[in-house]
Write a protein that holds these residues in place. Structure first.
Motif, short mmCIF file in Angstrom:
data_model
loop_
_atom_site.label_atom_id
_atom_site.label_comp_id
_atom_site.label_asym_id
_atom_site.label_seq_id
_atom_site.Cartn_x
_atom_site.Cartn_y
_atom_site.Cartn_z
N LEU A 11 46.47 46.31 49.54
CA LEU A 11 45.66 46.21 48.16
C LEU A 11 45.19 44.81 47.96
CD1 LEU A 11 47.85 48.44 45.74
CD2 LEU A 11 45.56 49.07 46.20
N PRO A 12 44.00 44.64 47.57
CA PRO A 12 43.26 43.23 47.38
C PRO A 12 44.27 42.63 46.24
CG PRO A 12 41.48 44.87 47.47
CD PRO A 12 42.69 45.72 47.46
N THR A 13 44.29 41.35 46.24
CA THR A 13 44.88 40.64 45.01
C THR A 13 44.17 40.55 43.91
OG1 THR A 13 44.20 38.62 46.13
CG2 THR A 13 46.41 39.38 46.61
N THR A 14 44.38 40.24 42.82
CA THR A 14 43.60 40.47 41.51
C THR A 14 42.42 39.63 41.64
OG1 THR A 14 45.55 40.95 40.12
CG2 THR A 14 43.72 40.10 39.05
N GLU A 15 42.45 38.32 42.24
CA GLU A 15 41.38 37.43 42.31
C GLU A 15 40.29 37.91 43.19
OE1 GLU A 15 44.10 35.82 45.69
OE2 GLU A 15 44.22 36.19 43.44
N HIS A 16 40.48 39.07 43.90
CA HIS A 16 39.28 39.86 44.28
C HIS A 16 38.52 40.90 43.54
CE1 HIS A 16 41.53 38.60 48.17
NE2 HIS A 16 40.68 38.26 48.48
N TYR A 17 39.16 41.16 42.36
CA TYR A 17 38.63 42.10 41.73
C TYR A 17 37.64 41.35 40.80
CZ TYR A 17 42.18 45.50 43.08
OH TYR A 17 42.93 46.35 43.67
N THR A 18 36.88 42.19 39.70
CA THR A 18 36.15 41.60 38.84
C THR A 18 36.44 42.24 37.17
OG1 THR A 18 34.10 41.39 40.29
CG2 THR A 18 33.81 41.62 37.87
#
Length: 173
Positions: free
Chosen positions: A46-53
């Motif tokens: 799962l990507p880390t939160t900084e990869h999300y918008t």
């Protein structure tokens, strides 16, 4: 490990052989849809939160100015370049499956009766179906019930990816 044809077929098999429940709206629930070891790979990649918008920043919802994003989105269509290495390869393979014709057609076939009912009388005119695959991360106690008020949505399929079963008594909403 990326998504293999055997895992993809298992997921489709489980979806296609799970009955649709019609109340309160047409839906189905498949528990343990992924093999345990593959589920662990999903969680590990799962990507880390900084990869999300944030969904406010992405203009997916409107909110008063200054409202802090607590729900985040990662598009498998547009956000993959934010990842690298094994994580990129993993989500690339997941996207290929989720956007793939076999998966797409299986879901449409499963809900064929409901899809035909929705578009009755339109004879296929101006109907365009585009699969969307996104990861969501909620940082609060967000909940939403079944709703059908968005005319551009045809079917939604959610894969819940809990860390463990400690909150299973809360259900999925």
């Amino acid at each position: 490990m990326t998504l293999t044809p055997d895992i993809a077929e298992r997921v489709i098999y489980n979806i296609m052989n799970t009955p649709i429940r019609d109340y309160p709206c047409p839906h189905f629930v498949v528990e343990n849809i992924w093999p345990d070891d593959f589920f662990d790979r999903i969680r590990a990649n799962l990507p880390t939160t900084e990869h999300y918008t944030g969904i406010i920043a992405a203009k997916r919802i409107s909110a008063p100015e200054g409202t802090k994003d607590t729900r985040f989105i990662f598009s498998l269509e547009t956000d993959l370049p934010k990842l690298s290495g094994e994580q990129f390869e993993f989500w690339k393979s997941m996207g290929e499956f989720l956007f793939g014709e076999r998966f797409h057609q299986s879901i449409l076939q499963k809900f064929n009766h409901h899809v035909n009912k929705r578009f009755a009388g339109q004879n296929g005119a101006n109907i365009y179906i585009k699969p969307v695959a996104e990861l969501f991360r909620d940082m609060t106690h967000y909940a939403i019930g079944p709703h059908s008020d968005h005319s551009t949505r045809l079917l939604n399929l959610f894969f819940y990816l809990p860390e463990d079963d400690s909150k299973s008594h809360l259900g999925t909403s």
